[in-house]
Design a protein around this motif. Structure first.
Motif, PDB file in Angstrom:
ATOM      1  N   ASP A  23       0.770  -1.142   0.107  1.00  0.00           N
ATOM      2  CA  ASP A  23       0.076   0.010   0.026  1.00  0.00           C
ATOM      3  C   ASP A  23       0.744   1.257   0.118  1.00  0.00           C
ATOM      4  N   GLY A  24       2.266   1.214  -0.349  1.00  0.00           N
ATOM      5  CA  GLY A  24       2.814   2.390  -0.143  1.00  0.00           C
ATOM      6  C   GLY A  24       3.531   2.722   1.162  1.00  0.00           C
ATOM      7  N   TRP A  25       4.225   4.022   1.177  1.00  0.00           N
ATOM      8  CA  TRP A  25       4.867   4.538   2.170  1.00  0.00           C
ATOM      9  C   TRP A  25       3.569   4.399   3.630  1.00  0.00           C
ATOM     10  N   TRP A  26       4.426   4.249   4.565  1.00  0.00           N
ATOM     11  CA  TRP A  26       3.466   4.296   5.864  1.00  0.00           C
ATOM     12  C   TRP A  26       3.513   5.687   6.634  1.00  0.00           C
ATOM     13  N   GLU A  27       2.392   6.094   7.127  1.00  0.00           N
ATOM     14  CA  GLU A  27       2.158   7.331   7.804  1.00  0.00           C
ATOM     15  C   GLU A  27       1.413   7.136   9.011  1.00  0.00           C
ATOM     16  N   PRO A  28       1.844   8.242  10.060  1.00  0.00           N
ATOM     17  CA  PRO A  28       0.991   7.965  11.334  1.00  0.00           C
ATOM     18  C   PRO A  28      -0.435   8.436  10.811  1.00  0.00           C
ATOM     19  N   SER A  29      -1.435   7.918  11.911  1.00  0.00           N
ATOM     20  CA  SER A  29      -2.934   8.347  11.509  1.00  0.00           C
ATOM     21  C   SER A  29      -2.989   9.875  11.702  1.00  0.00           C
ATOM     22  N   ARG A  66       9.276   3.933  11.866  1.00  0.00           N
ATOM     23  CA  ARG A  66      10.714   3.889  11.629  1.00  0.00           C
ATOM     24  C   ARG A  66      11.383   2.519  11.060  1.00  0.00           C
ATOM     25  N   ASN A  67      10.426   1.375  11.179  1.00  0.00           N
ATOM     26  CA  ASN A  67      10.828   0.142  10.526  1.00  0.00           C
ATOM     27  C   ASN A  67       9.831  -0.336   9.328  1.00  0.00           C
ATOM     28  N   GLN A  68       9.358   0.744   8.776  1.00  0.00           N
ATOM     29  CA  GLN A  68       8.570   0.299   7.663  1.00  0.00           C
ATOM     30  C   GLN A  68       9.307  -0.306   6.500  1.00  0.00           C
ATOM     31  N   PRO A  69       8.423  -1.059   5.646  1.00  0.00           N
ATOM     32  CA  PRO A  69       9.034  -1.721   4.617  1.00  0.00           C
ATOM     33  C   PRO A  69      10.193  -0.996   3.511  1.00  0.00           C
ATOM     34  N   GLY A  70       9.992   0.113   3.335  1.00  0.00           N
ATOM     35  CA  GLY A  70      10.902   0.842   2.528  1.00  0.00           C
ATOM     36  C   GLY A  70      12.266   0.958   3.117  1.00  0.00           C
TER      37      GLY A  70
END
Length: 119
Positions: A23-29, A66-70
């Protein structure tokens, strides 16, 4: 032995990171949301509720980010580069130092059944 072990763990981690990156880059809610969580593709897919209050929820959310897939994939690429370099270096002091680094990268997998017994 150590390079083969770490290569296998890198590939396992890569499969997980690729699966999580769909689903792409992760962001905070969004700020002001009722609870913290991790969003991607316009939806919250990992709500964070530690039970220890909003400050803890926020810290955990940003730890996950900080540990997201990218970032994980970039880290795994660097480990692959290190392993490739070690394969090319002749035996000697440099190879010994690089192997020591490989062992440190392998240490988090100490509980894996294939973890080498050699010190």
């Amino acid at each position: 032995m150590w390079t083969g072990f770490l290569r296998a763990r890198v590939e396992e981690e890569r499969r997980g990171a690729l699966a999580a990156s769909g689903d792409g880059w992760w962001e905070p809610s969004a700020p002001g949301a009722a609870r913290y969580g991790v969003t991607a593709g316009g939806r919250v897919f990992a709500p964070v509720l530690t039970g220890r209050g909003l400050d803890a929820d926020e810290e955990v959310t940003f730890h996950v980010l900080r540990n997201q897939p990218g970032r994980t994939l970039d880290d795994l690429d660097a480990k692959d580069d290190l392993l490739d370099l070690l394969d090319q270096v002749p035996d000697g002091p440099l190879a010994e130092r690089l192997l020591a680094v490989v062992k440190k990268f392998a240490a988090p997998f100490h509980d894996h059944p294939d973890y080498p017994e050699e010190p």
